[in-house]
Structure formats: C-alpha cells, structure tokens
Write an enzyme that holds these catalytic residues in place. Structure first.
Site, PDB file in Angstrom:
ATOM      1  N   HIS A 144      20.373  49.626  51.716  1.00  0.00           N
ATOM      2  CA  HIS A 144      21.336  49.456  52.807  1.00  0.00           C
ATOM      3  C   HIS A 144      22.190  48.255  52.429  1.00  0.00           C
ATOM      4  CE1 HIS A 144      23.141  48.861  56.710  1.00  0.00           C
ATOM      5  NE2 HIS A 144      22.551  49.949  57.160  1.00  0.00           N
ATOM      6  N   ARG A 173      30.214  47.742  61.025  1.00  0.00           N
ATOM      7  CA  ARG A 173      31.409  48.222  60.316  1.00  0.00           C
ATOM      8  C   ARG A 173      32.049  49.402  61.044  1.00  0.00           C
ATOM      9  NH1 ARG A 173      28.910  49.788  55.305  1.00  0.00           N
ATOM     10  NH2 ARG A 173      26.928  49.141  56.231  1.00  0.00           N
TER      11      ARG A 173
END
Lengths: 605, 276
Positions: free
Chosen positions: A241, A261
């Site tokens: 990740h 994000r």
C-alpha cells in the site's frame, strides 16, 4: 511445562466449519446457516476484532449512484486492468456483477452508509476505479461491515468459538474433515469435525517488517491449505500500500487510507512537487490526467477529465514513492508527503476522514487539517492465495473452501482499493452456500481418525518441553528482516536466492523453538505456532517471485523490468507442498470469452 | 537493466529515530483468576511509543508469558482495553510521553470483568448482553428498489456505529463495576446504544426503549455520564442514546393516559388475534 490434562480435548461436530471471522468468514457462516446446515465458526480473536475493521475507504460496487455511466462491465474492466490482466476473469466478473446486491443486503441488515443528496448510498473515488464507486462510512467502512455481519451472525444458528488458534486441518484420505486447535484463553485443545471447512483467515503481512496487518496476519490459512495438500497460486504478488504511516517508529506501516487521495489529497516530495505526474506508465497514460489543472477538475467532472495520477493503482503509486525517496527527495523520516490540508477545509477533512484525523493526532501528534502526513509503502495485501473454483470457492482438495484474502485469483497481480471488502461479501456468500450444499449432500459424516490428533497435540506442545532453544520472537523478527530487505518492493534473483537459503536456515532453527511459562494466553506459544506458517508462506512468496522472470503489478524485478505478455501473461504460478518440499509449476490462465475480451478493445479513455 | 549498485533497495529505511530514549518503571498485574499481584519491571522506551509497545517489549525480553489481548494497534478494534494508572485506556493509543514523567506506570486489567490471566479479562458478559438485544428488522426493500435515507436522519446513528466495542464504558459503569450482582439485570451503556438503534434507525419497524427498560435494566442508569467520558470514540452515550430512551419511557410507560391507551390497544390486538 504444562500439565498432563492438556492431552485431552473437547470435540464439536458441524456440517460446515468456518475458520476466521473477518468479513469473509462471517458472511460465509451466515449463508451456510441459511441452508439449515449446522455451522461452527472459529476465530483467533474476539468476535468483531478481525483485521477487516482496519479497512477504511470503502467497498467497490457499481451501483451507479454518483455516476450513471457506471456498470458491472466498467468495474470488471477496471479490476482486470488493475490486476494487470492476470485475474481469474470469472471471479472478476461475478464480483463486479454481484457486489451491488451484496451491499444493499448489508444495508438491509443495518449498515448505514453515507448518503447522496437523494438518499441513496454515496460512492467515493478510489485508485484505479473509473467512477466513484466505493460505498463507505467516512473512513471506517470495515468496522461497519464487521459490526453489521457480527450482529447478523449473532442471531443466526452459528456456534462461535472465539480466541481459538487452529494449528492443523484434519484429513481422511484426500478429504478435509475438520480442524484442530487450542483455546488461547485456557490453553486446552479443541477438535472441530466438519463435512466441509471454509478457510477465511485473511492475509500474511506479518512476513514483512513494515506492514499494515495486525498480529493476526500470519498466513494461517495459506499454510493450513498447503499442509493439507491444496495448491496456492501467484504468491509473488504482494501489494505494497503506497501510504502507510512512517513515523513514529512504533506506528510504522499503519495504514493511511487511499480515501485521502480519493477525497483530493496529493503526494508531494521534499521540494513540494506533485511528483506523480512524472510516473504515469504507458499502460495508464490514456486515462490519466497530465496536468494538475485537469486532475483537479476531474473531482467534479469525471466525464470530461481524466483521473489524477495520485489515483493510479497502488502498485504504480508505491513504486513512484520509492523512487522519489531513493532520488533524495523524500520526507525527513523516510517517505513522502501526503497533503490534504491545503486541498480541503478542516471541517471537510474531519467529517470525511475522522479516523485518519484521530490516528495522526494521537499517534504522531500531527494535525492533518493543517499539516502534511508523512507516508511510505507498507506491506498490505497478498493477491496470491489458495487456488479456488470461481463459482464455489472450492480449493483443490475435497471438502476445503477458501475465501477472502487467503484465496487467490480474484485480484490478479494487483488489487484495486475497495475491491477487498466487496470480494469478502460476494465470495463469502458463494463459499458459504457451496460448502453447505456439499456438506448436506454427503451421505455420511466423515469420521476423523483419532490417531492423527495425538501427534499434532504433541508437536504443538513440544516447545514447552525444551529448556533451551530458539526464541520464536527472534525467529519471526529475523524472517521479517529477510523478507523486507531481500524480497521487498524491488526484487532481484541473487537476493531472492539468498532469502531462500536464509529461510531454509530459519526452518532448521524453528525445529528447536523453546518457550516458557503456562499455556494460558501465552503470546510466546502463539508466536511458536505462527512461525511454521510464516516460514512456509515466506518461502512460497520467495519461490514464486524468483520463478516469475518479469515485472507485473505487485511484483517488480530489477533483473526483469519488462512485462512479458507472451509467456508470463498467460500462466499462474502454482505452489504445492509434498513432504518438506515446496514445488512450483505454471498452469494456464483461464481464458475469458470473446464478449468480455471485447470490453478491453473499446477502452480508450 | 540497471546496475545492482544503483538499484533501489527494498523499502526506504526510516531515519533511525528509534534509539532508546530512556526507561520506564512499569507495575504490571500478574496473575490468574484467583490470585495475583503487581510485579515491577524496568523497560526501555523509545520515542513515540505507546503503552502497548512497552508491554510487547516486556513479552519479548522479560516476561514471555505475560498475557495481553490486542489486535490492530491503531485504536480501531478495541481489544487492548486496560486500566493505566487507574484509568481505563486503550494501551495502543496511550503514548508513554503523555503519562507523568518519572513516575511508575501502573497497568492493571479492567476491573468489572473476571481476570483470565494477567491483563486479559473475560468479556463474555458483553457479548451475551449484545445477543439479548432483538435483531433489527427494517421495512422491506421492494423488488428493484433501494432504501432511501437522508444523511441527516442517519448521522445520529452513525455516531453510535463508531463504537469499537472496547467495553471500557461497561467497565466504568458504576452499576456493575463494583456490583457483580447487578449484571444479570443490567445490559450496560454499550448495549444501550444498540437498543437505541431500534428506535432511531429511520427504517426500523421496532421500538427499543421498552425492551431496554424491561430487559436491559435501563432504569438502573442514573446518568452519571462515566461511560461517555471514557469513550475513546467520543460517543455521547448518555446524552444521545440513554437520556432520549429514558424520556420516551417516561412518555410512554409512566404517562397515565398513554399507559391506558397502550392497555386498550393491547386488548384490541388480542381481540383481533382471536377473531382470526
């Protein structure tokens, strides 16, 4: 040395035994119980504490609530492209088709997703998904999923055994007929006979030093299946990740949701530059914004603008962060900056990302509404796992099923964010149904041969009997160092060969583990029983990574940087254990029918 | 192909800030369900560490069989509840540097639940009480339709859904903290959140306050708000779940006219049942 009474054990009989009580395990148990089958559920922790609670961003389902243009075909295509086309196409198709109904079903059972203006389920943007597709509850979607399934399970005919560590599957001939483990609270053994066993044990992040996984992610299901003669596939694909916490050291690896994000956060280097624009690969160029202005417009208009590169699939972003840091443009503690403070109002951030706000404030003393977060890649999810049938989740050994992270195929070489929670509920249901049908269709209850119990009990207790020997914590730590430094984000054959040698050494030393004290809730004993699984899973990952001489998704080879369409694009790595040896072969990737292939030809943007 | 020497190695290594910063004097409860005592340890502490890190170091270096329950180490699973310097806290979210400097740190298991071993308690009471709450039954979703709910109607309940089941509210609730005898009749604050949901879910077909009162022992609660104060998720358990249920109980159960009405409608229901 524990008392002699420990050689006695309690016994339970079920039609279906589910091992693991995260989202997949509970969903499977619910479905199996609906058929009238008797169901047992064994989990390593208390009910409701499984690693699923750590899932933050949401569950992907093409409900089309935010963008009418979305449908299962687009979701299927995004999933396959995200997986670098190595996914089992049928699983990806079933997943995309069935996810919306599974989400609505959760709502029927009490889940409260965030809403759109017109009262439907709100959907959030995430990496690799063309449209806003993730049903979510702020940034604690996994908790909602767990709690909803937990309450639903509580009211079904499911017998739950909490804090039970399963050490081995039981077999009769080729068939799996149950499992044996011990109660962590008392240290006593428990035998669970079952006509069908569903493994839902989650991931194996604990083979790495920096991981978002909790202590539970020790690859138990992968190992149990391997030891029972089942095949594992594509174990080389381990997702880093891109955004794990970097600081403080004790929180290193802890997940920072991709939702940051998705909700407008951007990655910057030490010069303040949004560097992701420099890392758009050819594969995604046509569908990715090449200017900040276009990327920023996209949040409000997905149709006329392309996705910002911060929302490329995770493998792409993780490699970019790694490269920026290596180029000397990293943050003080060894990552890069994730900035949402300059992009969204403090009120918005607290409302949409409450647990991130909380996590940084309490653990790092950072206020994310005014400061950037420091983030870097963390071992997060293993795409590879137990080989299963797409429709039923049946493993390659009769009586054994696998679902969720411990199964393989669905996510190919790289999983898209949000596709895990939906995977759990889509295939949890399918596994529960298929296992129950199999169990109810058997003429007689398989009998567990009593003779196999005693040696397993003796072996499990053996570390208590050694006055001197290896410390299991030390072995685990050394394995993590090996995997982190030699089989990490960028791999090369010489280092992997070195890793295999070191794993072999560790395996030798693991035969001589010694632990002290009593058997009640003894963490050292837990480590001792984990180490065997961790070592085999680590060997599988390393062997598969060594064998795959190309780079694809969550597997990057420095000595083979190109993606090889002609051979490696057409096969799965298949791992099998006979005796002490783990062997590897390649098997052909299932071919998708022409009508699905056509979906990829029309993709331009 | 790049030369090996230029090749980036594995993950970026953090600037090593993890030099030992000092030591802590820990006083940890050791024992099984019947006997036990506090044992003193001196442990290294690094920058930014939480109490759980220090306990793990104890396990790895000095007390291999020290029992502690934990999972996510991120304040999301609610497993590592214990009493730190006498206060219920999540060990994973309590930074060592926030505790009084130079003073011994006392770590004990939650007091309201039976000790299994060391810091691990038997919390099955909470699971049993949760199970006793009737299952939520929503209005049926029609074929081809989806549920519609306004965000403002669910925000109140979403607050309750933040609960991580650390059971610290149950642990501090004075109805049971020092009164085991009340446990059979009293569900506790965490469970009241669930009862309240039966009323507050916009699509619910049930009422929660009556069962909360009759079966959950809501009447025992005298709203001292200890539960709300200890909640790591800042859920306003008393103000938003317990008090509204108590108000509805007062309206429905103790208001004479409503009470008579309830009796009449119950009789009417019984009559209609007979007719069928």
């Amino acid at each position: 040395m524990p008392g002699t009474a420990l050689t006695e054990y309690e016994t339970h009989d079920y039609d279906v035994l589910v091992i693991g009580a995260g989202g997949a395990g509970m969903r499977a148990a619910i479905e199996a119980s609906k058929t009238g089958a008797t169901v047992g559920l064994a989990c390593k922790s208390l009910l409701g504490k499984a690693h699923t609670v750590m899932a933050e961003g949401g569950m992907a389902a093409a409900m089309g609530n935010v963008w009418d243009e979305d449908n299962w075909q687009v979701h299927f295509r995004d999933t396959m492209r995200g997986g670098k086309m190595l996914n089992n196409w049928r699983m990806a198709q079933l997943h995309a088709q069935e996810a919306p109904e599974r989400v609505y079903e959760l709502e029927d059972w009490g889940a409260l997703f965030d809403r759109t203006e017109d009262g439907r389920i709100l959907q959030r943007d995430f990496g690799g998904h063309k449209y806003a597709r993730l049903a979510h509850i702020g940034d604690r979607t996994g908790l909602e999923l767990i709690r909803t399934l937990q309450h639903h399970t509580m009211h079904r005919q499911v017998e739950v055994h909490m804090e039970v560590k399963i050490v081995r599957l039981l077999k009769e001939g080729k068939r799996v007929v149950g499992a044996i483990g011990y109660r962590r609270e008392q240290g006593t053994f428990i035998v669970l006979n079952a006509k069908a066993v569903i493994l839902a044990t989650g991931g194996a992040g604990k083979i790495y030093k920096f991981t978002s996984n909790s202590w539970e992610g020790t690859g138990d299901g992968h190992a149990l299946a391997l030891w029972a003669g089942a095949d594992l596939i594509d174990m080389e694909f381990f997702q880093l990740h891109p955004t794990g916490m970097i600081w403080p050291p004790s929180a290193r690896g802890l997940l920072v949701t991709e939702g940051v994000r998705g909700d407008g956060g951007v990655l910057r280097n030490s010069e303040g530059k949004r560097f992701m624009f420099d890392y758009i690969s050819e594969f995604f160029r046509a569908e990715t914004a090449d200017t900040e202005a276009e990327g920023d417009r996209w949040y409000d208009d997905h149709v006329n603008n392309r996705r910002p590169p911060e929302l490329l699939p995770r493998d792409e972003v993780a490699r970019a962060i790694n490269a920026e840091f290596k180029a000397g443009r990293g943050s003080p503690h060894g990552g890069v900056f994730l900035d949402i403070a300059s992009r969204r109002s403090a009120e918005d951030i607290k409302r949409r990302l409450p647990s991130m706000y909380h996590q940084f404030k309490h653990l790092a003393g950072v206020d994310i509404t005014s400061e950037a977060m420091e983030v870097g890649p963390t071992a997060h999810y293993i795409m590879g796992g137990i080989r299963v049938d797409a429709e039923t989740q049946a493993a390659t050994v009769p009586g054994l099923y696998a679902v969720g992270e411990c199964s393989g195929g669905m996510h190919g070489a790289n999983r898209l964010g949000g596709n895990s929670l939906s995977d759990l509920i889509v295939f949890g249901r399918r596994a529960g149904l298929a296992a129950a049908e199999y169990a109810l269709g058997l003429a007689e209850t398989p009998k567990t041969w009593g003779g196999q119990i005693a040696p397993i009990v003796a072996e499990t207790l053996a570390p208590f009997g050694r006055d001197t020997g290896e410390n299991p914590y030390t072995l685990h730590k050394e394995l993590q160092e090996v995997m982190q430094s030699l089989v990490g984000i960028i791999r090369v054959s010489s280092e992997m060969q070195e890793a295999l040698d070191k794993i072999a050494d560790l395996k030798e030393r693991a035969k001589n583990i010694s632990i002290e004290g009593h058997v009640q809730y003894n963490a050292g004993w837990g480590e001792a029983t984990d180490v065997a699984a961790l070592l085999d899973v680590a060997e599988c990952v390393t062997r598969a990574a060594y064998t795959r001489t190309e780079s694809r998704g969550g597997h990057t080879r420095d000595d083979f940087p190109a993606t090889d369409k002609t051979y490696w694009g057409t096969v799965n790595n298949s791992l099998h254990k006979v005796g002490d040896d783990i062997t590897i072969t390649q098997t052909p990737l299932p071919q998708m029918p022409a009508e699905l292939q056509a979906l990829f030809e029309e993709v331009k943007a | 192909m790049t030369e090996l020497a230029d090749r980036p190695t594995a993950l970026p290594a953090a600037t090593d800030k993890s030099d030992v910063q000092g030591t802590a004097e820990m006083r940890v409860w050791r024992g099984d369900g019947t006997t036990g005592q506090f044992v003193d340890y001196t442990v290294d502490v690094n920058e930014g560490e939480v109490v759980l890190d220090v306990i793990h170091r104890l396990q790895a270096e000095q007390a291999g069989d020290l029992a502690v329950r934990w999972n996510c180490k991120a304040g999301k699973c609610g497993s590592c509840s214990m009493e730190i310097n006498g206060k219920p806290r999540l060990a994973c979210m309590t930074r060592m540097e926030t505790l009084p400097k130079g003073e011994q740190v006392t770590v004990a298991p939650m007091r309201a639940f039976p000790v299994i071993r060391d810091l691990v308690t038997d919390v099955s009471y909470n699971y049993e009480k949760m199970k006793s709450v009737p299952e939520l039954k929503l209005a049926e979703r029609k074929e081809g339709e989806v549920h519609r709910m306004a965000q403002e109607d669910i925000s109140r309940l979403q607050e309750f859904h933040k609960c991580i089941e650390c059971f610290m509210c149950q642990n501090v609730c004075h109805v049971i903290r020092d009164h085991d005898e009340n446990k059979p009749a009293f569900a506790g604050p965490r469970v009241f959140l669930k009862y309240a949901e039966l009323d507050m879910h916009p699509l619910s077909t049930q009422h929660g306050e009556k069962v909360a009162y009759d079966e959950g022992g809501l009447g025992y609660c005298n709203i001292t708000k200890c539960c709300s104060e200890v909640c790591p998720e800042d859920i306003h358990i008393t103000d938003n779940a317990i008090i509204p249920m108590k108000e509805r109980i007062a309206d429905r159960k103790f208001e004479p006219i409503v009470w008579l009405g309830d009796i009449r409608s119950a009789r009417k229901d019984a009559k209609q049942q007979k007719k069928r």
